[in-house]
Motif scaffolding. Sequence first.
Motif, short mmCIF file in Angstrom:
data_model
loop_
_atom_site.label_atom_id
_atom_site.label_comp_id
_atom_site.label_asym_id
_atom_site.label_seq_id
_atom_site.Cartn_x
_atom_site.Cartn_y
_atom_site.Cartn_z
N UNK A 105 17.22 -11.72 -2.89
CA UNK A 105 18.37 -12.14 -2.10
C UNK A 105 18.41 -11.25 -0.85
N UNK A 106 18.23 -11.82 0.35
CA UNK A 106 18.22 -10.99 1.56
C UNK A 106 19.56 -10.30 1.84
N UNK A 107 20.63 -10.74 1.19
CA UNK A 107 21.94 -10.12 1.37
C UNK A 107 22.32 -9.20 0.21
N UNK A 108 21.35 -8.89 -0.65
CA UNK A 108 21.63 -8.06 -1.83
C UNK A 108 21.92 -6.62 -1.45
N UNK A 109 22.77 -6.00 -2.24
CA UNK A 109 23.04 -4.57 -2.06
C UNK A 109 21.85 -3.78 -2.58
N UNK A 166 -5.08 -9.30 8.45
CA UNK A 166 -4.08 -10.37 8.43
C UNK A 166 -2.71 -9.73 8.27
N UNK A 167 -1.75 -10.15 9.08
CA UNK A 167 -0.42 -9.57 9.03
C UNK A 167 0.63 -10.65 9.13
N UNK A 168 1.70 -10.48 8.37
CA UNK A 168 2.85 -11.35 8.51
C UNK A 168 4.11 -10.59 8.10
N UNK A 169 5.22 -10.92 8.73
CA UNK A 169 6.49 -10.32 8.34
C UNK A 169 7.04 -11.14 7.17
N UNK A 170 7.46 -10.44 6.11
CA UNK A 170 7.88 -11.10 4.87
C UNK A 170 9.21 -10.51 4.39
N UNK A 171 9.97 -11.28 3.59
CA UNK A 171 11.19 -10.72 3.00
C UNK A 171 10.89 -9.86 1.77
N UNK A 172 9.75 -10.11 1.11
CA UNK A 172 9.27 -9.31 -0.01
C UNK A 172 7.76 -9.44 -0.05
N UNK A 173 7.11 -8.48 -0.68
CA UNK A 173 5.66 -8.53 -0.74
C UNK A 173 5.13 -7.71 -1.89
N UNK A 174 3.86 -7.96 -2.22
CA UNK A 174 3.20 -7.21 -3.28
C UNK A 174 1.70 -7.22 -3.03
N UNK A 175 1.03 -6.18 -3.50
CA UNK A 175 -0.42 -6.09 -3.46
C UNK A 175 -0.91 -5.66 -4.82
N UNK A 176 -2.15 -5.96 -5.12
CA UNK A 176 -2.77 -5.53 -6.37
C UNK A 176 -2.60 -6.56 -7.47
N UNK A 178 -8.48 -1.45 2.96
CA UNK A 178 -7.11 -1.03 2.69
C UNK A 178 -6.16 -2.22 2.83
N UNK A 179 -5.32 -2.41 1.82
CA UNK A 179 -4.21 -3.36 1.88
C UNK A 179 -2.94 -2.53 1.98
N UNK A 180 -1.94 -3.02 2.71
CA UNK A 180 -0.73 -2.22 2.83
C UNK A 180 0.51 -3.06 3.03
N UNK A 181 1.62 -2.43 2.66
CA UNK A 181 2.96 -2.96 2.92
C UNK A 181 3.63 -1.95 3.83
N UNK A 182 4.07 -2.40 5.00
CA UNK A 182 4.69 -1.52 5.99
C UNK A 182 6.17 -1.87 6.07
N UNK A 183 7.01 -0.90 5.75
CA UNK A 183 8.45 -1.12 5.82
C UNK A 183 9.09 -0.17 6.80
N UNK A 195 12.55 -4.27 8.56
CA UNK A 195 11.37 -5.11 8.74
C UNK A 195 10.35 -4.75 7.66
N UNK A 196 9.72 -5.78 7.09
CA UNK A 196 8.67 -5.57 6.10
C UNK A 196 7.46 -6.40 6.50
N UNK A 197 6.30 -5.76 6.54
CA UNK A 197 5.06 -6.44 6.93
C UNK A 197 4.04 -6.33 5.81
N UNK A 198 3.38 -7.45 5.54
CA UNK A 198 2.29 -7.53 4.57
C UNK A 198 1.00 -7.57 5.38
N UNK A 199 0.09 -6.61 5.12
CA UNK A 199 -1.17 -6.53 5.86
C UNK A 199 -2.29 -6.38 4.84
N UNK A 200 -3.37 -7.14 5.01
CA UNK A 200 -4.50 -6.99 4.10
C UNK A 200 -5.69 -6.36 4.82
N UNK A 201 -6.77 -6.14 4.08
CA UNK A 201 -7.93 -5.41 4.61
C UNK A 201 -8.67 -6.19 5.70
N UNK A 202 -8.40 -7.48 5.85
CA UNK A 202 -9.03 -8.27 6.90
C UNK A 202 -8.24 -8.23 8.21
#
Length: 194
Positions: A149-153, A124-134, A100-105, A115-122
């Motif tokens: 843009x982290x300040x975007x509406x 591995x986790x990191x906090x990211x400003x944006x993420x994608x899987x697949x 399972x790969x996941x994006x946790x927001x 907070x947004x976290x990118x996690x893969x099936x191994x």
Amino acid sequence: METSFAITGKGYIIVAADTTAARSIVKMKTDEDKIKTLSPHLLMAYSGEPGDTIQFAEYIERNIRLYQIRNNYPLRPPAAASWIRRSLAESLRSRKPYAVNLLLGGYDTTTYTPHLYWVDYLGTMTEVPFGAHGYGSYFALSLLDRYHDPEASLEEGIVTLKRCIDEVAKRLVVTPGKYKVKVVDKDGIREIEL
């Protein structure tokens, strides 16, 4: 052929996942919700092996709910991400690991920050400003890198997300048909239409 995206902005996180359930070359469903609500301010977009993803998502959902019942307060996004990462890492060392790969927001109501976290099936986790899987991530990450843009509406974030979805639809050979999109902010989680 699964695709999921997530972006952060000023006080919110937008998470989008395609609604196609497929295995190999067979499309089984076109209305699958791959975004699981874990608590009032925490959600998870998951992808991977069909049986693993649903079982893992329900396992996570119920254990986070159990924590809230036992302690009378929900897990904050950083603590939930660490627990999920550890669960995947422990599963990796078992006879039947979750693929399972996941994006946790999540929106932290104590610090008023998304907070947004990118996690893969191994695990591995990191906090990211944006993420994608697949497969869609091959096209979306460069767009997100350029236009995020982290300040975007919220409206500007939706425009960036639409850009990613359009690019995947134009360039990916097997295009996911529809996407389910959810927003988490100080008011909780809600689904939006694109």
